[in-house]
Scaffold this motif. Structure first.
Motif, PDB file in Angstrom:
ATOM      1  N   GLN A  58     -60.258  82.928 -15.984  1.00 36.34           N
ATOM      2  CA  GLN A  58     -60.295  82.772 -17.436  1.00 36.34           C
ATOM      3  C   GLN A  58     -60.955  81.471 -17.876  1.00 36.34           C
ATOM      4  OE1 GLN A  58     -56.374  83.428 -19.126  1.00 36.34           O
ATOM      5  NE2 GLN A  58     -55.971  85.016 -17.606  1.00 36.34           N
ATOM      6  N   LEU A  59     -61.217  80.591 -16.925  1.00 31.06           N
ATOM      7  CA  LEU A  59     -61.789  79.290 -17.249  1.00 31.06           C
ATOM      8  C   LEU A  59     -63.312  79.344 -17.187  1.00 31.06           C
ATOM      9  CD1 LEU A  59     -59.369  77.086 -15.127  1.00 31.06           C
ATOM     10  CD2 LEU A  59     -59.221  77.574 -17.583  1.00 31.06           C
ATOM     11  N   GLU A  60     -63.930  78.641 -18.088  1.00 30.36           N
ATOM     12  CA  GLU A  60     -65.387  78.507 -18.073  1.00 30.36           C
ATOM     13  C   GLU A  60     -65.725  77.034 -18.197  1.00 30.36           C
ATOM     14  OE1 GLU A  60     -67.821  81.091 -20.432  1.00 30.36           O
ATOM     15  OE2 GLU A  60     -66.245  82.605 -20.495  1.00 30.36           O
ATOM     16  N   HIS A  61     -66.227  76.481 -17.105  1.00 31.82           N
ATOM     17  CA  HIS A  61     -66.592  75.067 -17.077  1.00 31.82           C
ATOM     18  C   HIS A  61     -67.622  74.893 -15.966  1.00 31.82           C
ATOM     19  CE1 HIS A  61     -66.218  70.737 -16.332  1.00 31.82           C
ATOM     20  NE2 HIS A  61     -65.780  70.670 -17.584  1.00 31.82           N
ATOM     21  N   PRO A  62     -68.615  74.031 -16.152  1.00 34.62           N
ATOM     22  CA  PRO A  62     -69.653  73.850 -15.126  1.00 34.62           C
ATOM     23  C   PRO A  62     -69.120  73.431 -13.764  1.00 34.62           C
ATOM     24  CG  PRO A  62     -70.198  72.586 -17.112  1.00 34.62           C
ATOM     25  CD  PRO A  62     -68.856  73.201 -17.337  1.00 34.62           C
ATOM     26  N   ASN A  63     -67.940  72.803 -13.716  1.00 31.34           N
ATOM     27  CA  ASN A  63     -67.400  72.319 -12.450  1.00 31.34           C
ATOM     28  C   ASN A  63     -66.301  73.222 -11.882  1.00 31.34           C
ATOM     29  OD1 ASN A  63     -69.123  70.086 -12.570  1.00 31.34           O
ATOM     30  ND2 ASN A  63     -67.686  68.991 -13.848  1.00 31.34           N
ATOM     31  N   ILE A  64     -66.139  74.406 -12.446  1.00 32.46           N
ATOM     32  CA  ILE A  64     -65.165  75.380 -11.943  1.00 32.46           C
ATOM     33  C   ILE A  64     -65.926  76.608 -11.480  1.00 32.46           C
ATOM     34  CG2 ILE A  64     -63.214  76.868 -12.526  1.00 32.46           C
ATOM     35  CD1 ILE A  64     -62.344  74.714 -14.535  1.00 32.46           C
ATOM     36  N   VAL A  65     -65.685  77.003 -10.237  1.00 30.36           N
ATOM     37  CA  VAL A  65     -66.393  78.141  -9.649  1.00 30.36           C
ATOM     38  C   VAL A  65     -65.930  79.424 -10.331  1.00 30.36           C
ATOM     39  CG1 VAL A  65     -66.817  79.417  -7.517  1.00 30.36           C
ATOM     40  CG2 VAL A  65     -66.576  76.936  -7.449  1.00 30.36           C
ATOM     41  N   PRO A  66     -66.873  80.232 -10.864  1.00 31.42           N
ATOM     42  CA  PRO A  66     -66.489  81.479 -11.532  1.00 31.42           C
ATOM     43  C   PRO A  66     -65.979  82.543 -10.555  1.00 31.42           C
ATOM     44  CG  PRO A  66     -68.865  81.093 -11.720  1.00 31.42           C
ATOM     45  CD  PRO A  66     -68.294  79.960 -10.955  1.00 31.42           C
ATOM     46  N   ILE A  67     -64.929  83.243 -10.979  1.00 28.35           N
ATOM     47  CA  ILE A  67     -64.340  84.334 -10.206  1.00 28.35           C
ATOM     48  C   ILE A  67     -65.031  85.631 -10.621  1.00 28.35           C
ATOM     49  CG2 ILE A  67     -62.203  85.625  -9.768  1.00 28.35           C
ATOM     50  CD1 ILE A  67     -62.103  82.742  -8.714  1.00 28.35           C
ATOM     51  N   HIS A  68     -65.357  86.479  -9.632  1.00 27.58           N
ATOM     52  CA  HIS A  68     -66.003  87.759  -9.920  1.00 27.58           C
ATOM     53  C   HIS A  68     -65.017  88.917  -9.942  1.00 27.58           C
ATOM     54  CE1 HIS A  68     -69.805  85.760  -9.547  1.00 27.58           C
ATOM     55  NE2 HIS A  68     -69.734  85.606  -8.245  1.00 27.58           N
ATOM     56  N   ALA A  69     -64.178  89.027  -8.921  1.00 28.74           N
ATOM     57  CA  ALA A  69     -63.286  90.189  -8.812  1.00 28.74           C
ATOM     58  C   ALA A  69     -62.025  89.809  -8.046  1.00 28.74           C
ATOM     59  CB  ALA A  69     -64.004  91.322  -8.092  1.00 28.74           C
ATOM     60  N   LEU A  70     -60.990  90.606  -8.270  1.00 24.02           N
ATOM     61  CA  LEU A  70     -59.707  90.434  -7.611  1.00 24.02           C
ATOM     62  C   LEU A  70     -59.273  91.804  -7.136  1.00 24.02           C
ATOM     63  CD1 LEU A  70     -56.994  88.899  -7.051  1.00 24.02           C
ATOM     64  CD2 LEU A  70     -56.410  89.320  -9.451  1.00 24.02           C
ATOM     65  N   GLY A  71     -58.836  91.902  -5.876  1.00 23.07           N
ATOM     66  CA  GLY A  71     -58.455  93.218  -5.380  1.00 23.07           C
ATOM     67  C   GLY A  71     -57.681  93.178  -4.078  1.00 23.07           C
ATOM     68  N   VAL A  72     -57.547  94.362  -3.497  1.00 18.49           N
ATOM     69  CA  VAL A  72     -56.878  94.560  -2.222  1.00 18.49           C
ATOM     70  C   VAL A  72     -57.861  95.293  -1.331  1.00 18.49           C
ATOM     71  CG1 VAL A  72     -54.907  95.626  -1.057  1.00 18.49           C
ATOM     72  CG2 VAL A  72     -54.644  94.762  -3.391  1.00 18.49           C
ATOM     73  N   ASN A  73     -58.089  94.758  -0.111  1.00 20.92           N
ATOM     74  CA  ASN A  73     -59.074  95.391   0.772  1.00 20.92           C
ATOM     75  C   ASN A  73     -58.437  96.499   1.613  1.00 20.92           C
ATOM     76  OD1 ASN A  73     -57.799  94.103   2.963  1.00 20.92           O
ATOM     77  ND2 ASN A  73     -59.352  92.505   3.112  1.00 20.92           N
ATOM     78  N   THR A  74     -59.231  97.071   2.491  1.00 19.30           N
ATOM     79  CA  THR A  74     -58.766  98.200   3.310  1.00 19.30           C
ATOM     80  C   THR A  74     -57.675  97.811   4.291  1.00 19.30           C
ATOM     81  OG1 THR A  74     -60.601  97.819   4.834  1.00 19.30           O
ATOM     82  CG2 THR A  74     -60.930  99.491   3.135  1.00 19.30           C
ATOM     83  N   GLN A  75     -57.514  96.509   4.559  1.00 20.80           N
ATOM     84  CA  GLN A  75     -56.441  96.034   5.444  1.00 20.80           C
ATOM     85  C   GLN A  75     -55.207  95.608   4.636  1.00 20.80           C
ATOM     86  OE1 GLN A  75     -59.696  94.474   5.876  1.00 20.80           O
ATOM     87  NE2 GLN A  75     -60.156  96.158   7.259  1.00 20.80           N
ATOM     88  N   ASP A  76     -55.144  96.023   3.357  1.00 24.45           N
ATOM     89  CA  ASP A  76     -54.056  95.654   2.450  1.00 24.45           C
ATOM     90  C   ASP A  76     -53.908  94.148   2.302  1.00 24.45           C
ATOM     91  OD1 ASP A  76     -53.367  98.235   1.720  1.00 24.45           O
ATOM     92  OD2 ASP A  76     -51.974  98.461   3.395  1.00 24.45           O
TER      93      ASP A  76
END
Length: 140
Positions: free
Chosen positions: A78-96
């Motif tokens: 939810q943060l937008e700042h030049p020094n904060i790395v942007p998040i693309h996605a959040l999930g659960v992989n095939t290994q749970d």
């Protein structure tokens, strides 16, 4: 989802895991921190390299830590700042495993820079003046 608590099952169902991270191909491990391991991954769907953080195996069975991991991704996303790395996605992989993806930032770590200054590697003490180091510190 065998062996997963009811609380985590509910948490997993909240997340968008339509392909369970199948479009992500791990290239190499980059670093390990307090809660997760960060990997350099190739996102086959958009044909680019990104970073992926996975909750550490030894912490995966702790529901409270799984919730903290998800909360970290959500708050950072939810943060937008030049020094904060942007998040693309959040999930659960095939290994749970819980994961989130983010922009891959390449470069030297601050630890490497400080070690090179300490070891008097040519060019480091000239470039990384006290002012430049304080600028980095301020951004962190």
């Amino acid at each position: 989802m065998k062996g997963i608590s009811e609380k985590r099952t509910e948490l997993f169902q909240e997340l968008d895991s339509s392909d369970n991270g199948a479009h992500l191909e791990v290239v190499e491990a980059l670093a390990q921190g307090g809660m997760g391991v960060v990997y350099d991954v190739y996102d086959k769907s958009v044909k680019r390299r990104i970073a992926m953080k996975i909750l550490r195996d030894d912490l995966a069975d702790h529901d409270d830590l799984a919730e903290q991991f998800v909360e970290e991704a959500r708050i950072t996303g939810q943060l937008e700042h030049p020094n904060i790395v942007p998040i693309h996605a959040l999930g659960v992989n095939t290994q749970d495993e819980l994961y989130f993806t983010m922009k891959l930032v390449e470069g030297e770590t601050l630890t490497d820079i400080l070690n090179n200054i300490s070891d008097e590697v040519e060019g480091y003490t000239d470039y990384y003046t006290q002012f430049n180091l304080l600028t980095i510190f301020r951004k962190v």
